[in-house]
Enzyme design. Structure first.
Site, PDB file in Angstrom:
ATOM      1  CD  GLU A   1      -2.467  -0.980   2.594  1.00 40.98           C
ATOM      2  OE1 GLU A   1      -2.094  -0.344   3.666  1.00 40.98           O
ATOM      3  OE2 GLU A   1      -3.158  -2.225   3.111  1.00 40.98           O
TER       4      GLU A   1
ATOM      5  CE  LYS B   1       5.735   4.618   6.890  1.00 44.62           C
ATOM      6  NZ  LYS B   1       5.042   5.864   7.429  1.00 44.62           N
TER       7      LYS B   1
ATOM      8  CG  ASP C   1       4.398  11.795   5.718  1.00 44.23           C
ATOM      9  OD1 ASP C   1       4.299  11.326   6.793  1.00 44.23           O
ATOM     10  OD2 ASP C   1       5.372  12.880   5.335  1.00 44.23           O
TER      11      ASP C   1
ATOM     12  CD  GLU D   1      -0.740   8.145   8.542  1.00 44.66           C
ATOM     13  OE1 GLU D   1      -1.027   7.370   9.023  1.00 44.66           O
ATOM     14  OE2 GLU D   1       0.063   8.997   8.344  1.00 44.66           O
TER      15      GLU D   1
ATOM     16  CE1 TYR E   1      -2.694   1.665   9.646  1.00 48.04           C
ATOM     17  CE2 TYR E   1      -2.904   3.815   8.391  1.00 48.04           C
ATOM     18  CZ  TYR E   1      -2.535   3.064   9.517  1.00 48.04           C
ATOM     19  OH  TYR E   1      -1.979   3.848  10.571  1.00 48.04           O
TER      20      TYR E   1
ATOM     21  CE  LYS F   1      10.346   6.748   6.517  1.00 45.16           C
ATOM     22  NZ  LYS F   1       9.485   7.498   7.155  1.00 45.16           N
TER      23      LYS F   1
ATOM     24  CB  CYS G   1      11.070  49.691   7.012  1.00 43.46           C
ATOM     25  SG  CYS G   1      10.509  49.279   5.254  1.00 43.46           S
TER      26      CYS G   1
ATOM     27  CB  CYS H   1       9.997  53.783   4.121  1.00 41.71           C
ATOM     28  SG  CYS H   1       9.283  53.024   5.666  1.00 41.71           S
TER      29      CYS H   1
ATOM     30  CB  CYS I   1       7.265  48.539   7.486  1.00 41.84           C
ATOM     31  SG  CYS I   1       7.102  50.200   7.109  1.00 41.84           S
TER      32      CYS I   1
ATOM     33  CB  CYS J   1       6.318  51.776   4.038  1.00 39.23           C
ATOM     34  SG  CYS J   1       7.526  50.726   3.198  1.00 39.23           S
TER      35      CYS J   1
HETATM   36  S1  IVH Z   1       0.065  -0.281   8.652  1.00 42.94           S
HETATM   37  C1  IVH Z   1       0.681  -2.284  12.632  1.00 42.94           C
HETATM   38  N1  IVH Z   1      -0.439   1.055   6.565  1.00 42.94           N
HETATM   39  O1  IVH Z   1       2.824   5.066   8.770  1.00 42.94           O
HETATM   40  C2  IVH Z   1       0.432  -1.848  11.329  1.00 42.94           C
HETATM   41  N2  IVH Z   1       0.430   2.271   7.978  1.00 42.94           N
HETATM   42  O2  IVH Z   1       5.361   4.987   9.910  1.00 42.94           O
HETATM   43  C3  IVH Z   1      -0.184  -0.050  11.209  1.00 42.94           C
HETATM   44  N3  IVH Z   1       0.823   4.782   7.648  1.00 42.94           N
HETATM   45  O3  IVH Z   1       1.796   4.742  12.271  1.00 42.94           O
HETATM   46  C4  IVH Z   1       0.522   0.453  10.178  1.00 42.94           C
HETATM   47  N4  IVH Z   1      -0.237   4.688   5.364  1.00 42.94           N
HETATM   48  O4  IVH Z   1       0.252   6.033  10.509  1.00 42.94           O
HETATM   49  C5  IVH Z   1       0.023   1.338   7.555  1.00 42.94           C
HETATM   50  N5  IVH Z   1      -1.132   2.155   4.319  1.00 42.94           N
HETATM   51  C6  IVH Z   1      -0.472   2.427   5.556  1.00 42.94           C
HETATM   52  C7  IVH Z   1      -0.075   3.379   6.111  1.00 42.94           C
HETATM   53  C8  IVH Z   1       0.429   3.506   7.284  1.00 42.94           C
HETATM   54  C9  IVH Z   1       0.393   5.310   6.570  1.00 42.94           C
HETATM   55  C10 IVH Z   1       1.399   5.460   8.724  1.00 42.94           C
HETATM   56  C11 IVH Z   1       0.689   5.031  10.183  1.00 42.94           C
HETATM   57  C12 IVH Z   1       1.789   4.410  10.869  1.00 42.94           C
HETATM   58  C13 IVH Z   1       2.985   5.023  10.174  1.00 42.94           C
HETATM   59  C14 IVH Z   1       4.319   4.170  10.467  1.00 42.94           C
END
Ligand code: IVH
Length: 676
Positions: A121, A123, A125, A180, A232, A320, A414, A417, A432, A437
C-alpha cells in the site's frame, strides 16, 4: 424541564430517513467508490432539505445525522484515552536488500511449505488515527499518541466528510478501524494562499498541517480545512473475524470507509519490489504526500504466527522513499517588505535542481525562524521541496561553514523607508508601520494591477517601481489619475506604450466587483472570497453596508474574514478610496450573472491543463464562469471536463484514470457554443 418537541408526522420521519440513506449513499459513492452519481449542488440540496426538516422537528436530530458533523463550542483540551489494542509502530527499510531481508525473516518465521503473499500500500504521510464504531455508529476517534494512550479527537474527526458517522452493511457490533488522516496537496495550497493573504506563516507540509488541524480546539476550524482519511487496518477485537488483509480492505469498503487509494496483492518479493519502484517516481503525481510503501503479510494465520516484538509487528514493514534534498550555496539574504508591511527574509541561492525544477530562492518566513536555523550568507545549505511545492531551507551544513560568516542581523528599521519596525501582536512578524512606505505601496499596486485583480496590462513590477519612486502614484486611486504625458516621461516608455497603458487603465474600470475586491488587498480576502462576496452583494454599496452577521452567514466565509471585511469598510480612508474610484467611473458592481446570456456550461466543472492557444489562464476561467460553468484547479471524480492544451500536466493522466471527459480547445469551443 424538557421541552417536548412538535409531534412529528410520519411523512416527515420517513423523508428524514430517506434523505439520510441517500446522503450516506452518495457520500460512499464519492469518497469510497470514487464514482459519484450527483454533483456538489445536488448533494448540498439533499443536505439542506434535511437541515430544514430537522429545524422544523428538532426531535428528529440524532448524533449520527449528516447535519451534525460540526459540533458546538470549542473545547478546553483533549481527553487522554487508552487504546484497547495498542497502536504499534512499524519498522523501516530503505533499500531493496533490506526489504529482501524482511522477506527472509518472514519465511523463516513460517512453515517451510507456507508461501506468504503480501499486500503493498501507499504509505500516506499524515497522522495515524483509530476510529471506534459501536453498533455501527462512530463512537470515538483517537490519535496514536504513544501507542498505548492518545488524544480523544472525536469532535474534530467527525467534521471529516469522508469519515462515515454510521457504517453501512454488515458491520460487527464493535469495530476499531485504523487509518491515516491526511491533507491533500491542493488543500494545503488553498490554505497556504489564505494564510498568506492574512499574513500568517504557511504550514510547512501536509503532515504538519494535518497534525496542527487535528489539535485545533474548535471543530469549526477543522471543518473549514478539508482533511481526508484512508483506512488501512482493523484492530483484532472480539467478534471481528480476520482471515486476510485483502478481505479486510474489501470489508472496510463495504462498511463505507475509504481505504488506502492504492493497494495491490503480490505473490513474491520481486513483485513487491517492482511495485515499490514504480511508485518511487509516480508518487509525485499524486494529490497527497507519500513517504514510502507499506508491505504487509496478507494471511491472518501467517500474521498470528509471526507475532510482534514489543515495538512493531513482524509481518509489516515500511519501505521508505528517500526525501529529495539538494545542497547549494546561500549567496545572500534579502529582506522583502510585503503589501501589509511584513518583513520577510528570503534566501537567495545558487540555482539547485530539486524534484524536477530549479530553485533559486526560498522564503525563510520570519526572523525567529532565521535565528533558529542560523543559516548565514556563504553557508552550504540543504533545501527540500516541502510537500513537493514550496522550496524550504532545511539547515546549514555546519562542517562546511566558511570561517568569516556572521548571523544575519535582525533589522531595526524598514529596509524600504527607514521607519521603525515592530513585532506584530501575534509576536511572529516584524512589520513596517508606515502606511506611506513605498515598498508597501508598491506591493499593493502590483497586486491591484495583477491578472487576478484589475488586470492592467503593461503595469508590471518594473513600471510600478518607477511610478512609486517618482511619486507619480501614492495610492490605488492614483492609478486613475495618471496622465499619458507623465507616463511617457518614464524610462523605457515611448508615447505608444504610454497610450497603451492609459487605455489598459481605462479598460480596467469595467472590471467586475470581484476583481476589485481582490485587488484592494483586504486582509483575508483573496480571489475566492472576493468572488463569494461579489456574487452575494452585487454592488459595492450593498457590501459596504452589510452588517457583520450577514457576512458571517455566507458559505465559505468565517468570522475572521467577515470581521476583516467590516473593519476595512469601517475605516474612513478606505471609504474615501471607494468614493474616488466611483468618481473615476469604476464599475463597482458584479455583472449580472443570471439571464445575462446563454449559459451552456451551467453546473459543469472544468479543469484546465497545459497551454491553450486562445486564452490565458485567467481568460479561460472567466469564459467558463461567464457561460455558467465552474473552473476548478484540481481533477476529481466530480470534475465534468478537463480541457487539455499543449504540454498537459499530470491532471490529464488523472482525468484519464478517473474517466473524466477530456476536451481539446476546439471541442471546448463547440461545447461553449462558439466556433473553434
Ligand atoms: S500499517 C501495525 N499502512 O505509517 C500496522 N500504516 O510509519 C500499522 N501509515 O503509524 C501501520 N499509511 O500512521 C500502515 N497504508 C498504511 C499506512 C500506514 C500510512 C502510517 C501509520 C503508521 C506509520 C508508520
Amino acid at each position: 424541564m424538557v421541552k417536548a418537541g412538535k409531534q412529528i408526522p410520519t411523512a416527515a420521519r420517513e423523508r428524514c430517513q430517506a434523505l439520510r440513506t441517500s446522503i450516506a449513499r452518495h457520500n460512499r459513492l464519492y469518497y469510497v467508490e470514487a464514482q459519484p452519481e450527483i454533483g456538489d449542488a445536488e448533494f448540498d440540496k439533499l443536505l439542506k432539505e434535511l437541515e430544514a426538516l430537522e429545524r422544523e422537528y428538532p426531535d428528529l436530530v440524532t448524533a449520527d445525522s449528516p447535519t451534525q458533523r460540526v459540533g458546538g463550542e470549542p473545547i478546553a483540551g483533549f481527553e487522554t484515552v487508552s487504546h484497547q489494542v495498542p497502536m504499534l509502530s512499524i519498522d523501516n527499510t530503505y533499500s531493496p536488500e533490506e526489504l529482501r531481508a524482511f522477506d527472509d525473516r518472514v519465511k523463516k518465521g513460517l512453515e517451510p511449505a507456507d508461501s506468504p503473499s503480501y499486500v503493498v500500500e501507499l504509505k500516506i504521510d499524515g497522522v495515524a488515527i483509530s476510529l471506534r464504531y459501536d453498533a455501527g455508529r462512530l463512537a470515538r476517534a483517537a490519535t496514536r499518541g504513544d501507542g498505548e494512550r492518545g488524544d480523544d479527537v472525536t469532535a474534530n474527526v467527525r467534521t471529516i466528510r469522508s469519515v462515515p458517522l454510521r457504517l453501512a452493511g454488515d458491520s460487527p457490533p464493535v469495530l476499531e478501524v485504523r487509518g491515516e488522516v491526511y491533507m491533500r496537496r491542493d488543500e494545503l495550497a488553498r490554505l497556504n494562499a489564505l494564510r498568506e493573504e492574512s499574513g500568517e506563516p504557511p504550514l510547512a507540509n501536509p503532515r504538519n498541517a494535518t497534525a496542527g488541524t487535528l489539535k485545533q480546539l474548535d471543530p469549526r476550524v477543522v471543518a473549514q480545512r478539508r482533511l481526508d482519511i484512508a483506512c488501512y487496518d482493523v484492530a483484532p477485537l472480539e467478534g471481528v473475524e480476520l482471515t486476510a488483509h485483502w478481505d479486510t480492505l474489501a470489508a472496510l469498503k463495504r462498511y463505507g470507509l475509504p481505504v488506502n487509494p492504492f493497494a495491490t496483492r503480490c505473490e513474491s518479493i520481486d513483485r513487491v519490489l517492482a511495485v515499490c519502484d514504480e511508485w518511487r517516481s509516480k508518487r509525485h503525481e499524486l494529490n497527497f504526500e507519500t513517504d514510502g510503501m507499506v508491505v504487509k503479510v496478507d494471511a491472518a494465520a501467517h500474521r498470528r504466527r509471526l507475532g510482534a516484538t514489543s515495538k512493531a509487528p513482524r509481518w509489516v514493514i515500511a519501505y521508505k522513499f528517500p526525501a529529495e534534498v539538494a545542497r547549494t550555496r546561500l549567496t545572500n539574504i534579502t529582506v522583502q517588505v510585503g503589501k501589509t508591511g511584513t518583513l520577510t527574509p528570503v534566501a537567495e541561492m545558487e540555482p539547485a535542481r530539486l524534484a524536477g525544477t530549479v530553485v533559486r530562492r526560498a522564503t525563510l518566513h520570519n526572523f525567529d525562524e532565521l535565528a533558529r536555523k542560523d543559516v548565514r550568507v556563504g553557508d552550504t545549505i540543504e533545501v527540500q521541496k516541502a510537500g513537493e511545492i514550496i522550496p524550504q531551507v532545511l539547515r546549514a551544513v555546519a562542517e562546511l561553514r566558511p570561517a568569516d560568516t556572521a548571523p544575519f542581523p535582525i533589522p531595526s528599521e524598514c529596509p524600504a523607508c527607514g521607519s521603525a519596525v515592530r513585532k506584530d501582536p501575534e509576536g511572529v512578524y516584524l512589520r513596517c508601520l508606515n502606511p506611506a512606505c513605498p515598498a508597501q505601496i508598491k506591493g499593493r499596486l502590483k497586486h491591484f494591477a495583477s491578472r487576478g485583480a484589475m488586470d492592467i496590462e503593461g503595469m508590471g513590477d518594473v513600471l510600478v517601481e518607477q511610478l512609486v519612486d517618482k511619486r507619480l502614484v501614492t495610492g490605488l486611486a492614483g492609478v486613475y489619475e495618471l496622465s499619458e504625458a507623465a507616463v511617457a516621461g518614464l524610462e523605457r516608455m515611448g508615447e505608444k506604450s504610454a497610450a497603451n497603458l492609459i487605455a489598459a487603465i481605462e479598460r480596467s474600470k469595467g472590471q467586475p466587483l470581484s476583481r476589485l475586491l481582490n485587488g484592494l488587498g483586504i486582509r483575508h480576502v483573496g480571489a475566492h472570497t472576493a468572488e463569494v462576496l461579489a456574487a452575494q452583494f452585487t454592488t459595492i454599496d450593498a457590501l459596504m453596508d452589510a452588517p457583520l452577521e450577514a457576512l458571517c452567514d455566507l458559505y465559505d466565509i468565517g468570522e475572521t474574514v467577515a470581521a476583516s471585511v467590516r473593519d476595512f469598510f469601517d475605516t474612513a480612508e478606505n471609504r474615501e478610496l471607494i468614493e474616488r474610484f466611483r468618481a473615476h467611473g469604476l464599475a463597482l458592481r458584479e455583472e449580472a450573472p443570471a439571464g445575462a446570456g446563454p449559459r451552456p456550461l451551467e453546473g459543469k466543472t472544468f479543469v484546465v491543463t497545459g497551454t491553450l492557444r486562445g486564452y490565458t489562464r485567467d481568460g479561460i476561467r472567466d469564459r467558463i464562469k461567464a457561460l455558467g460553468g465552474r473552473p476548478s484547479s484540481s481533477v476529481s471524480a466530480k470534475t465534468d471536463y478537463v480541457i487539455a492544451g499543449e504540454n498537459p500536466g499530470s491532471k490529464l493522466s488523472k482525468a484519464q484514470k478517473l474517466d473524466v471527459q477530456v476536451l481539446t480547445e476546439d471541442e471546448f469551443e463547440r461545447l461553449a457554443g462558439g466556433t473553434p
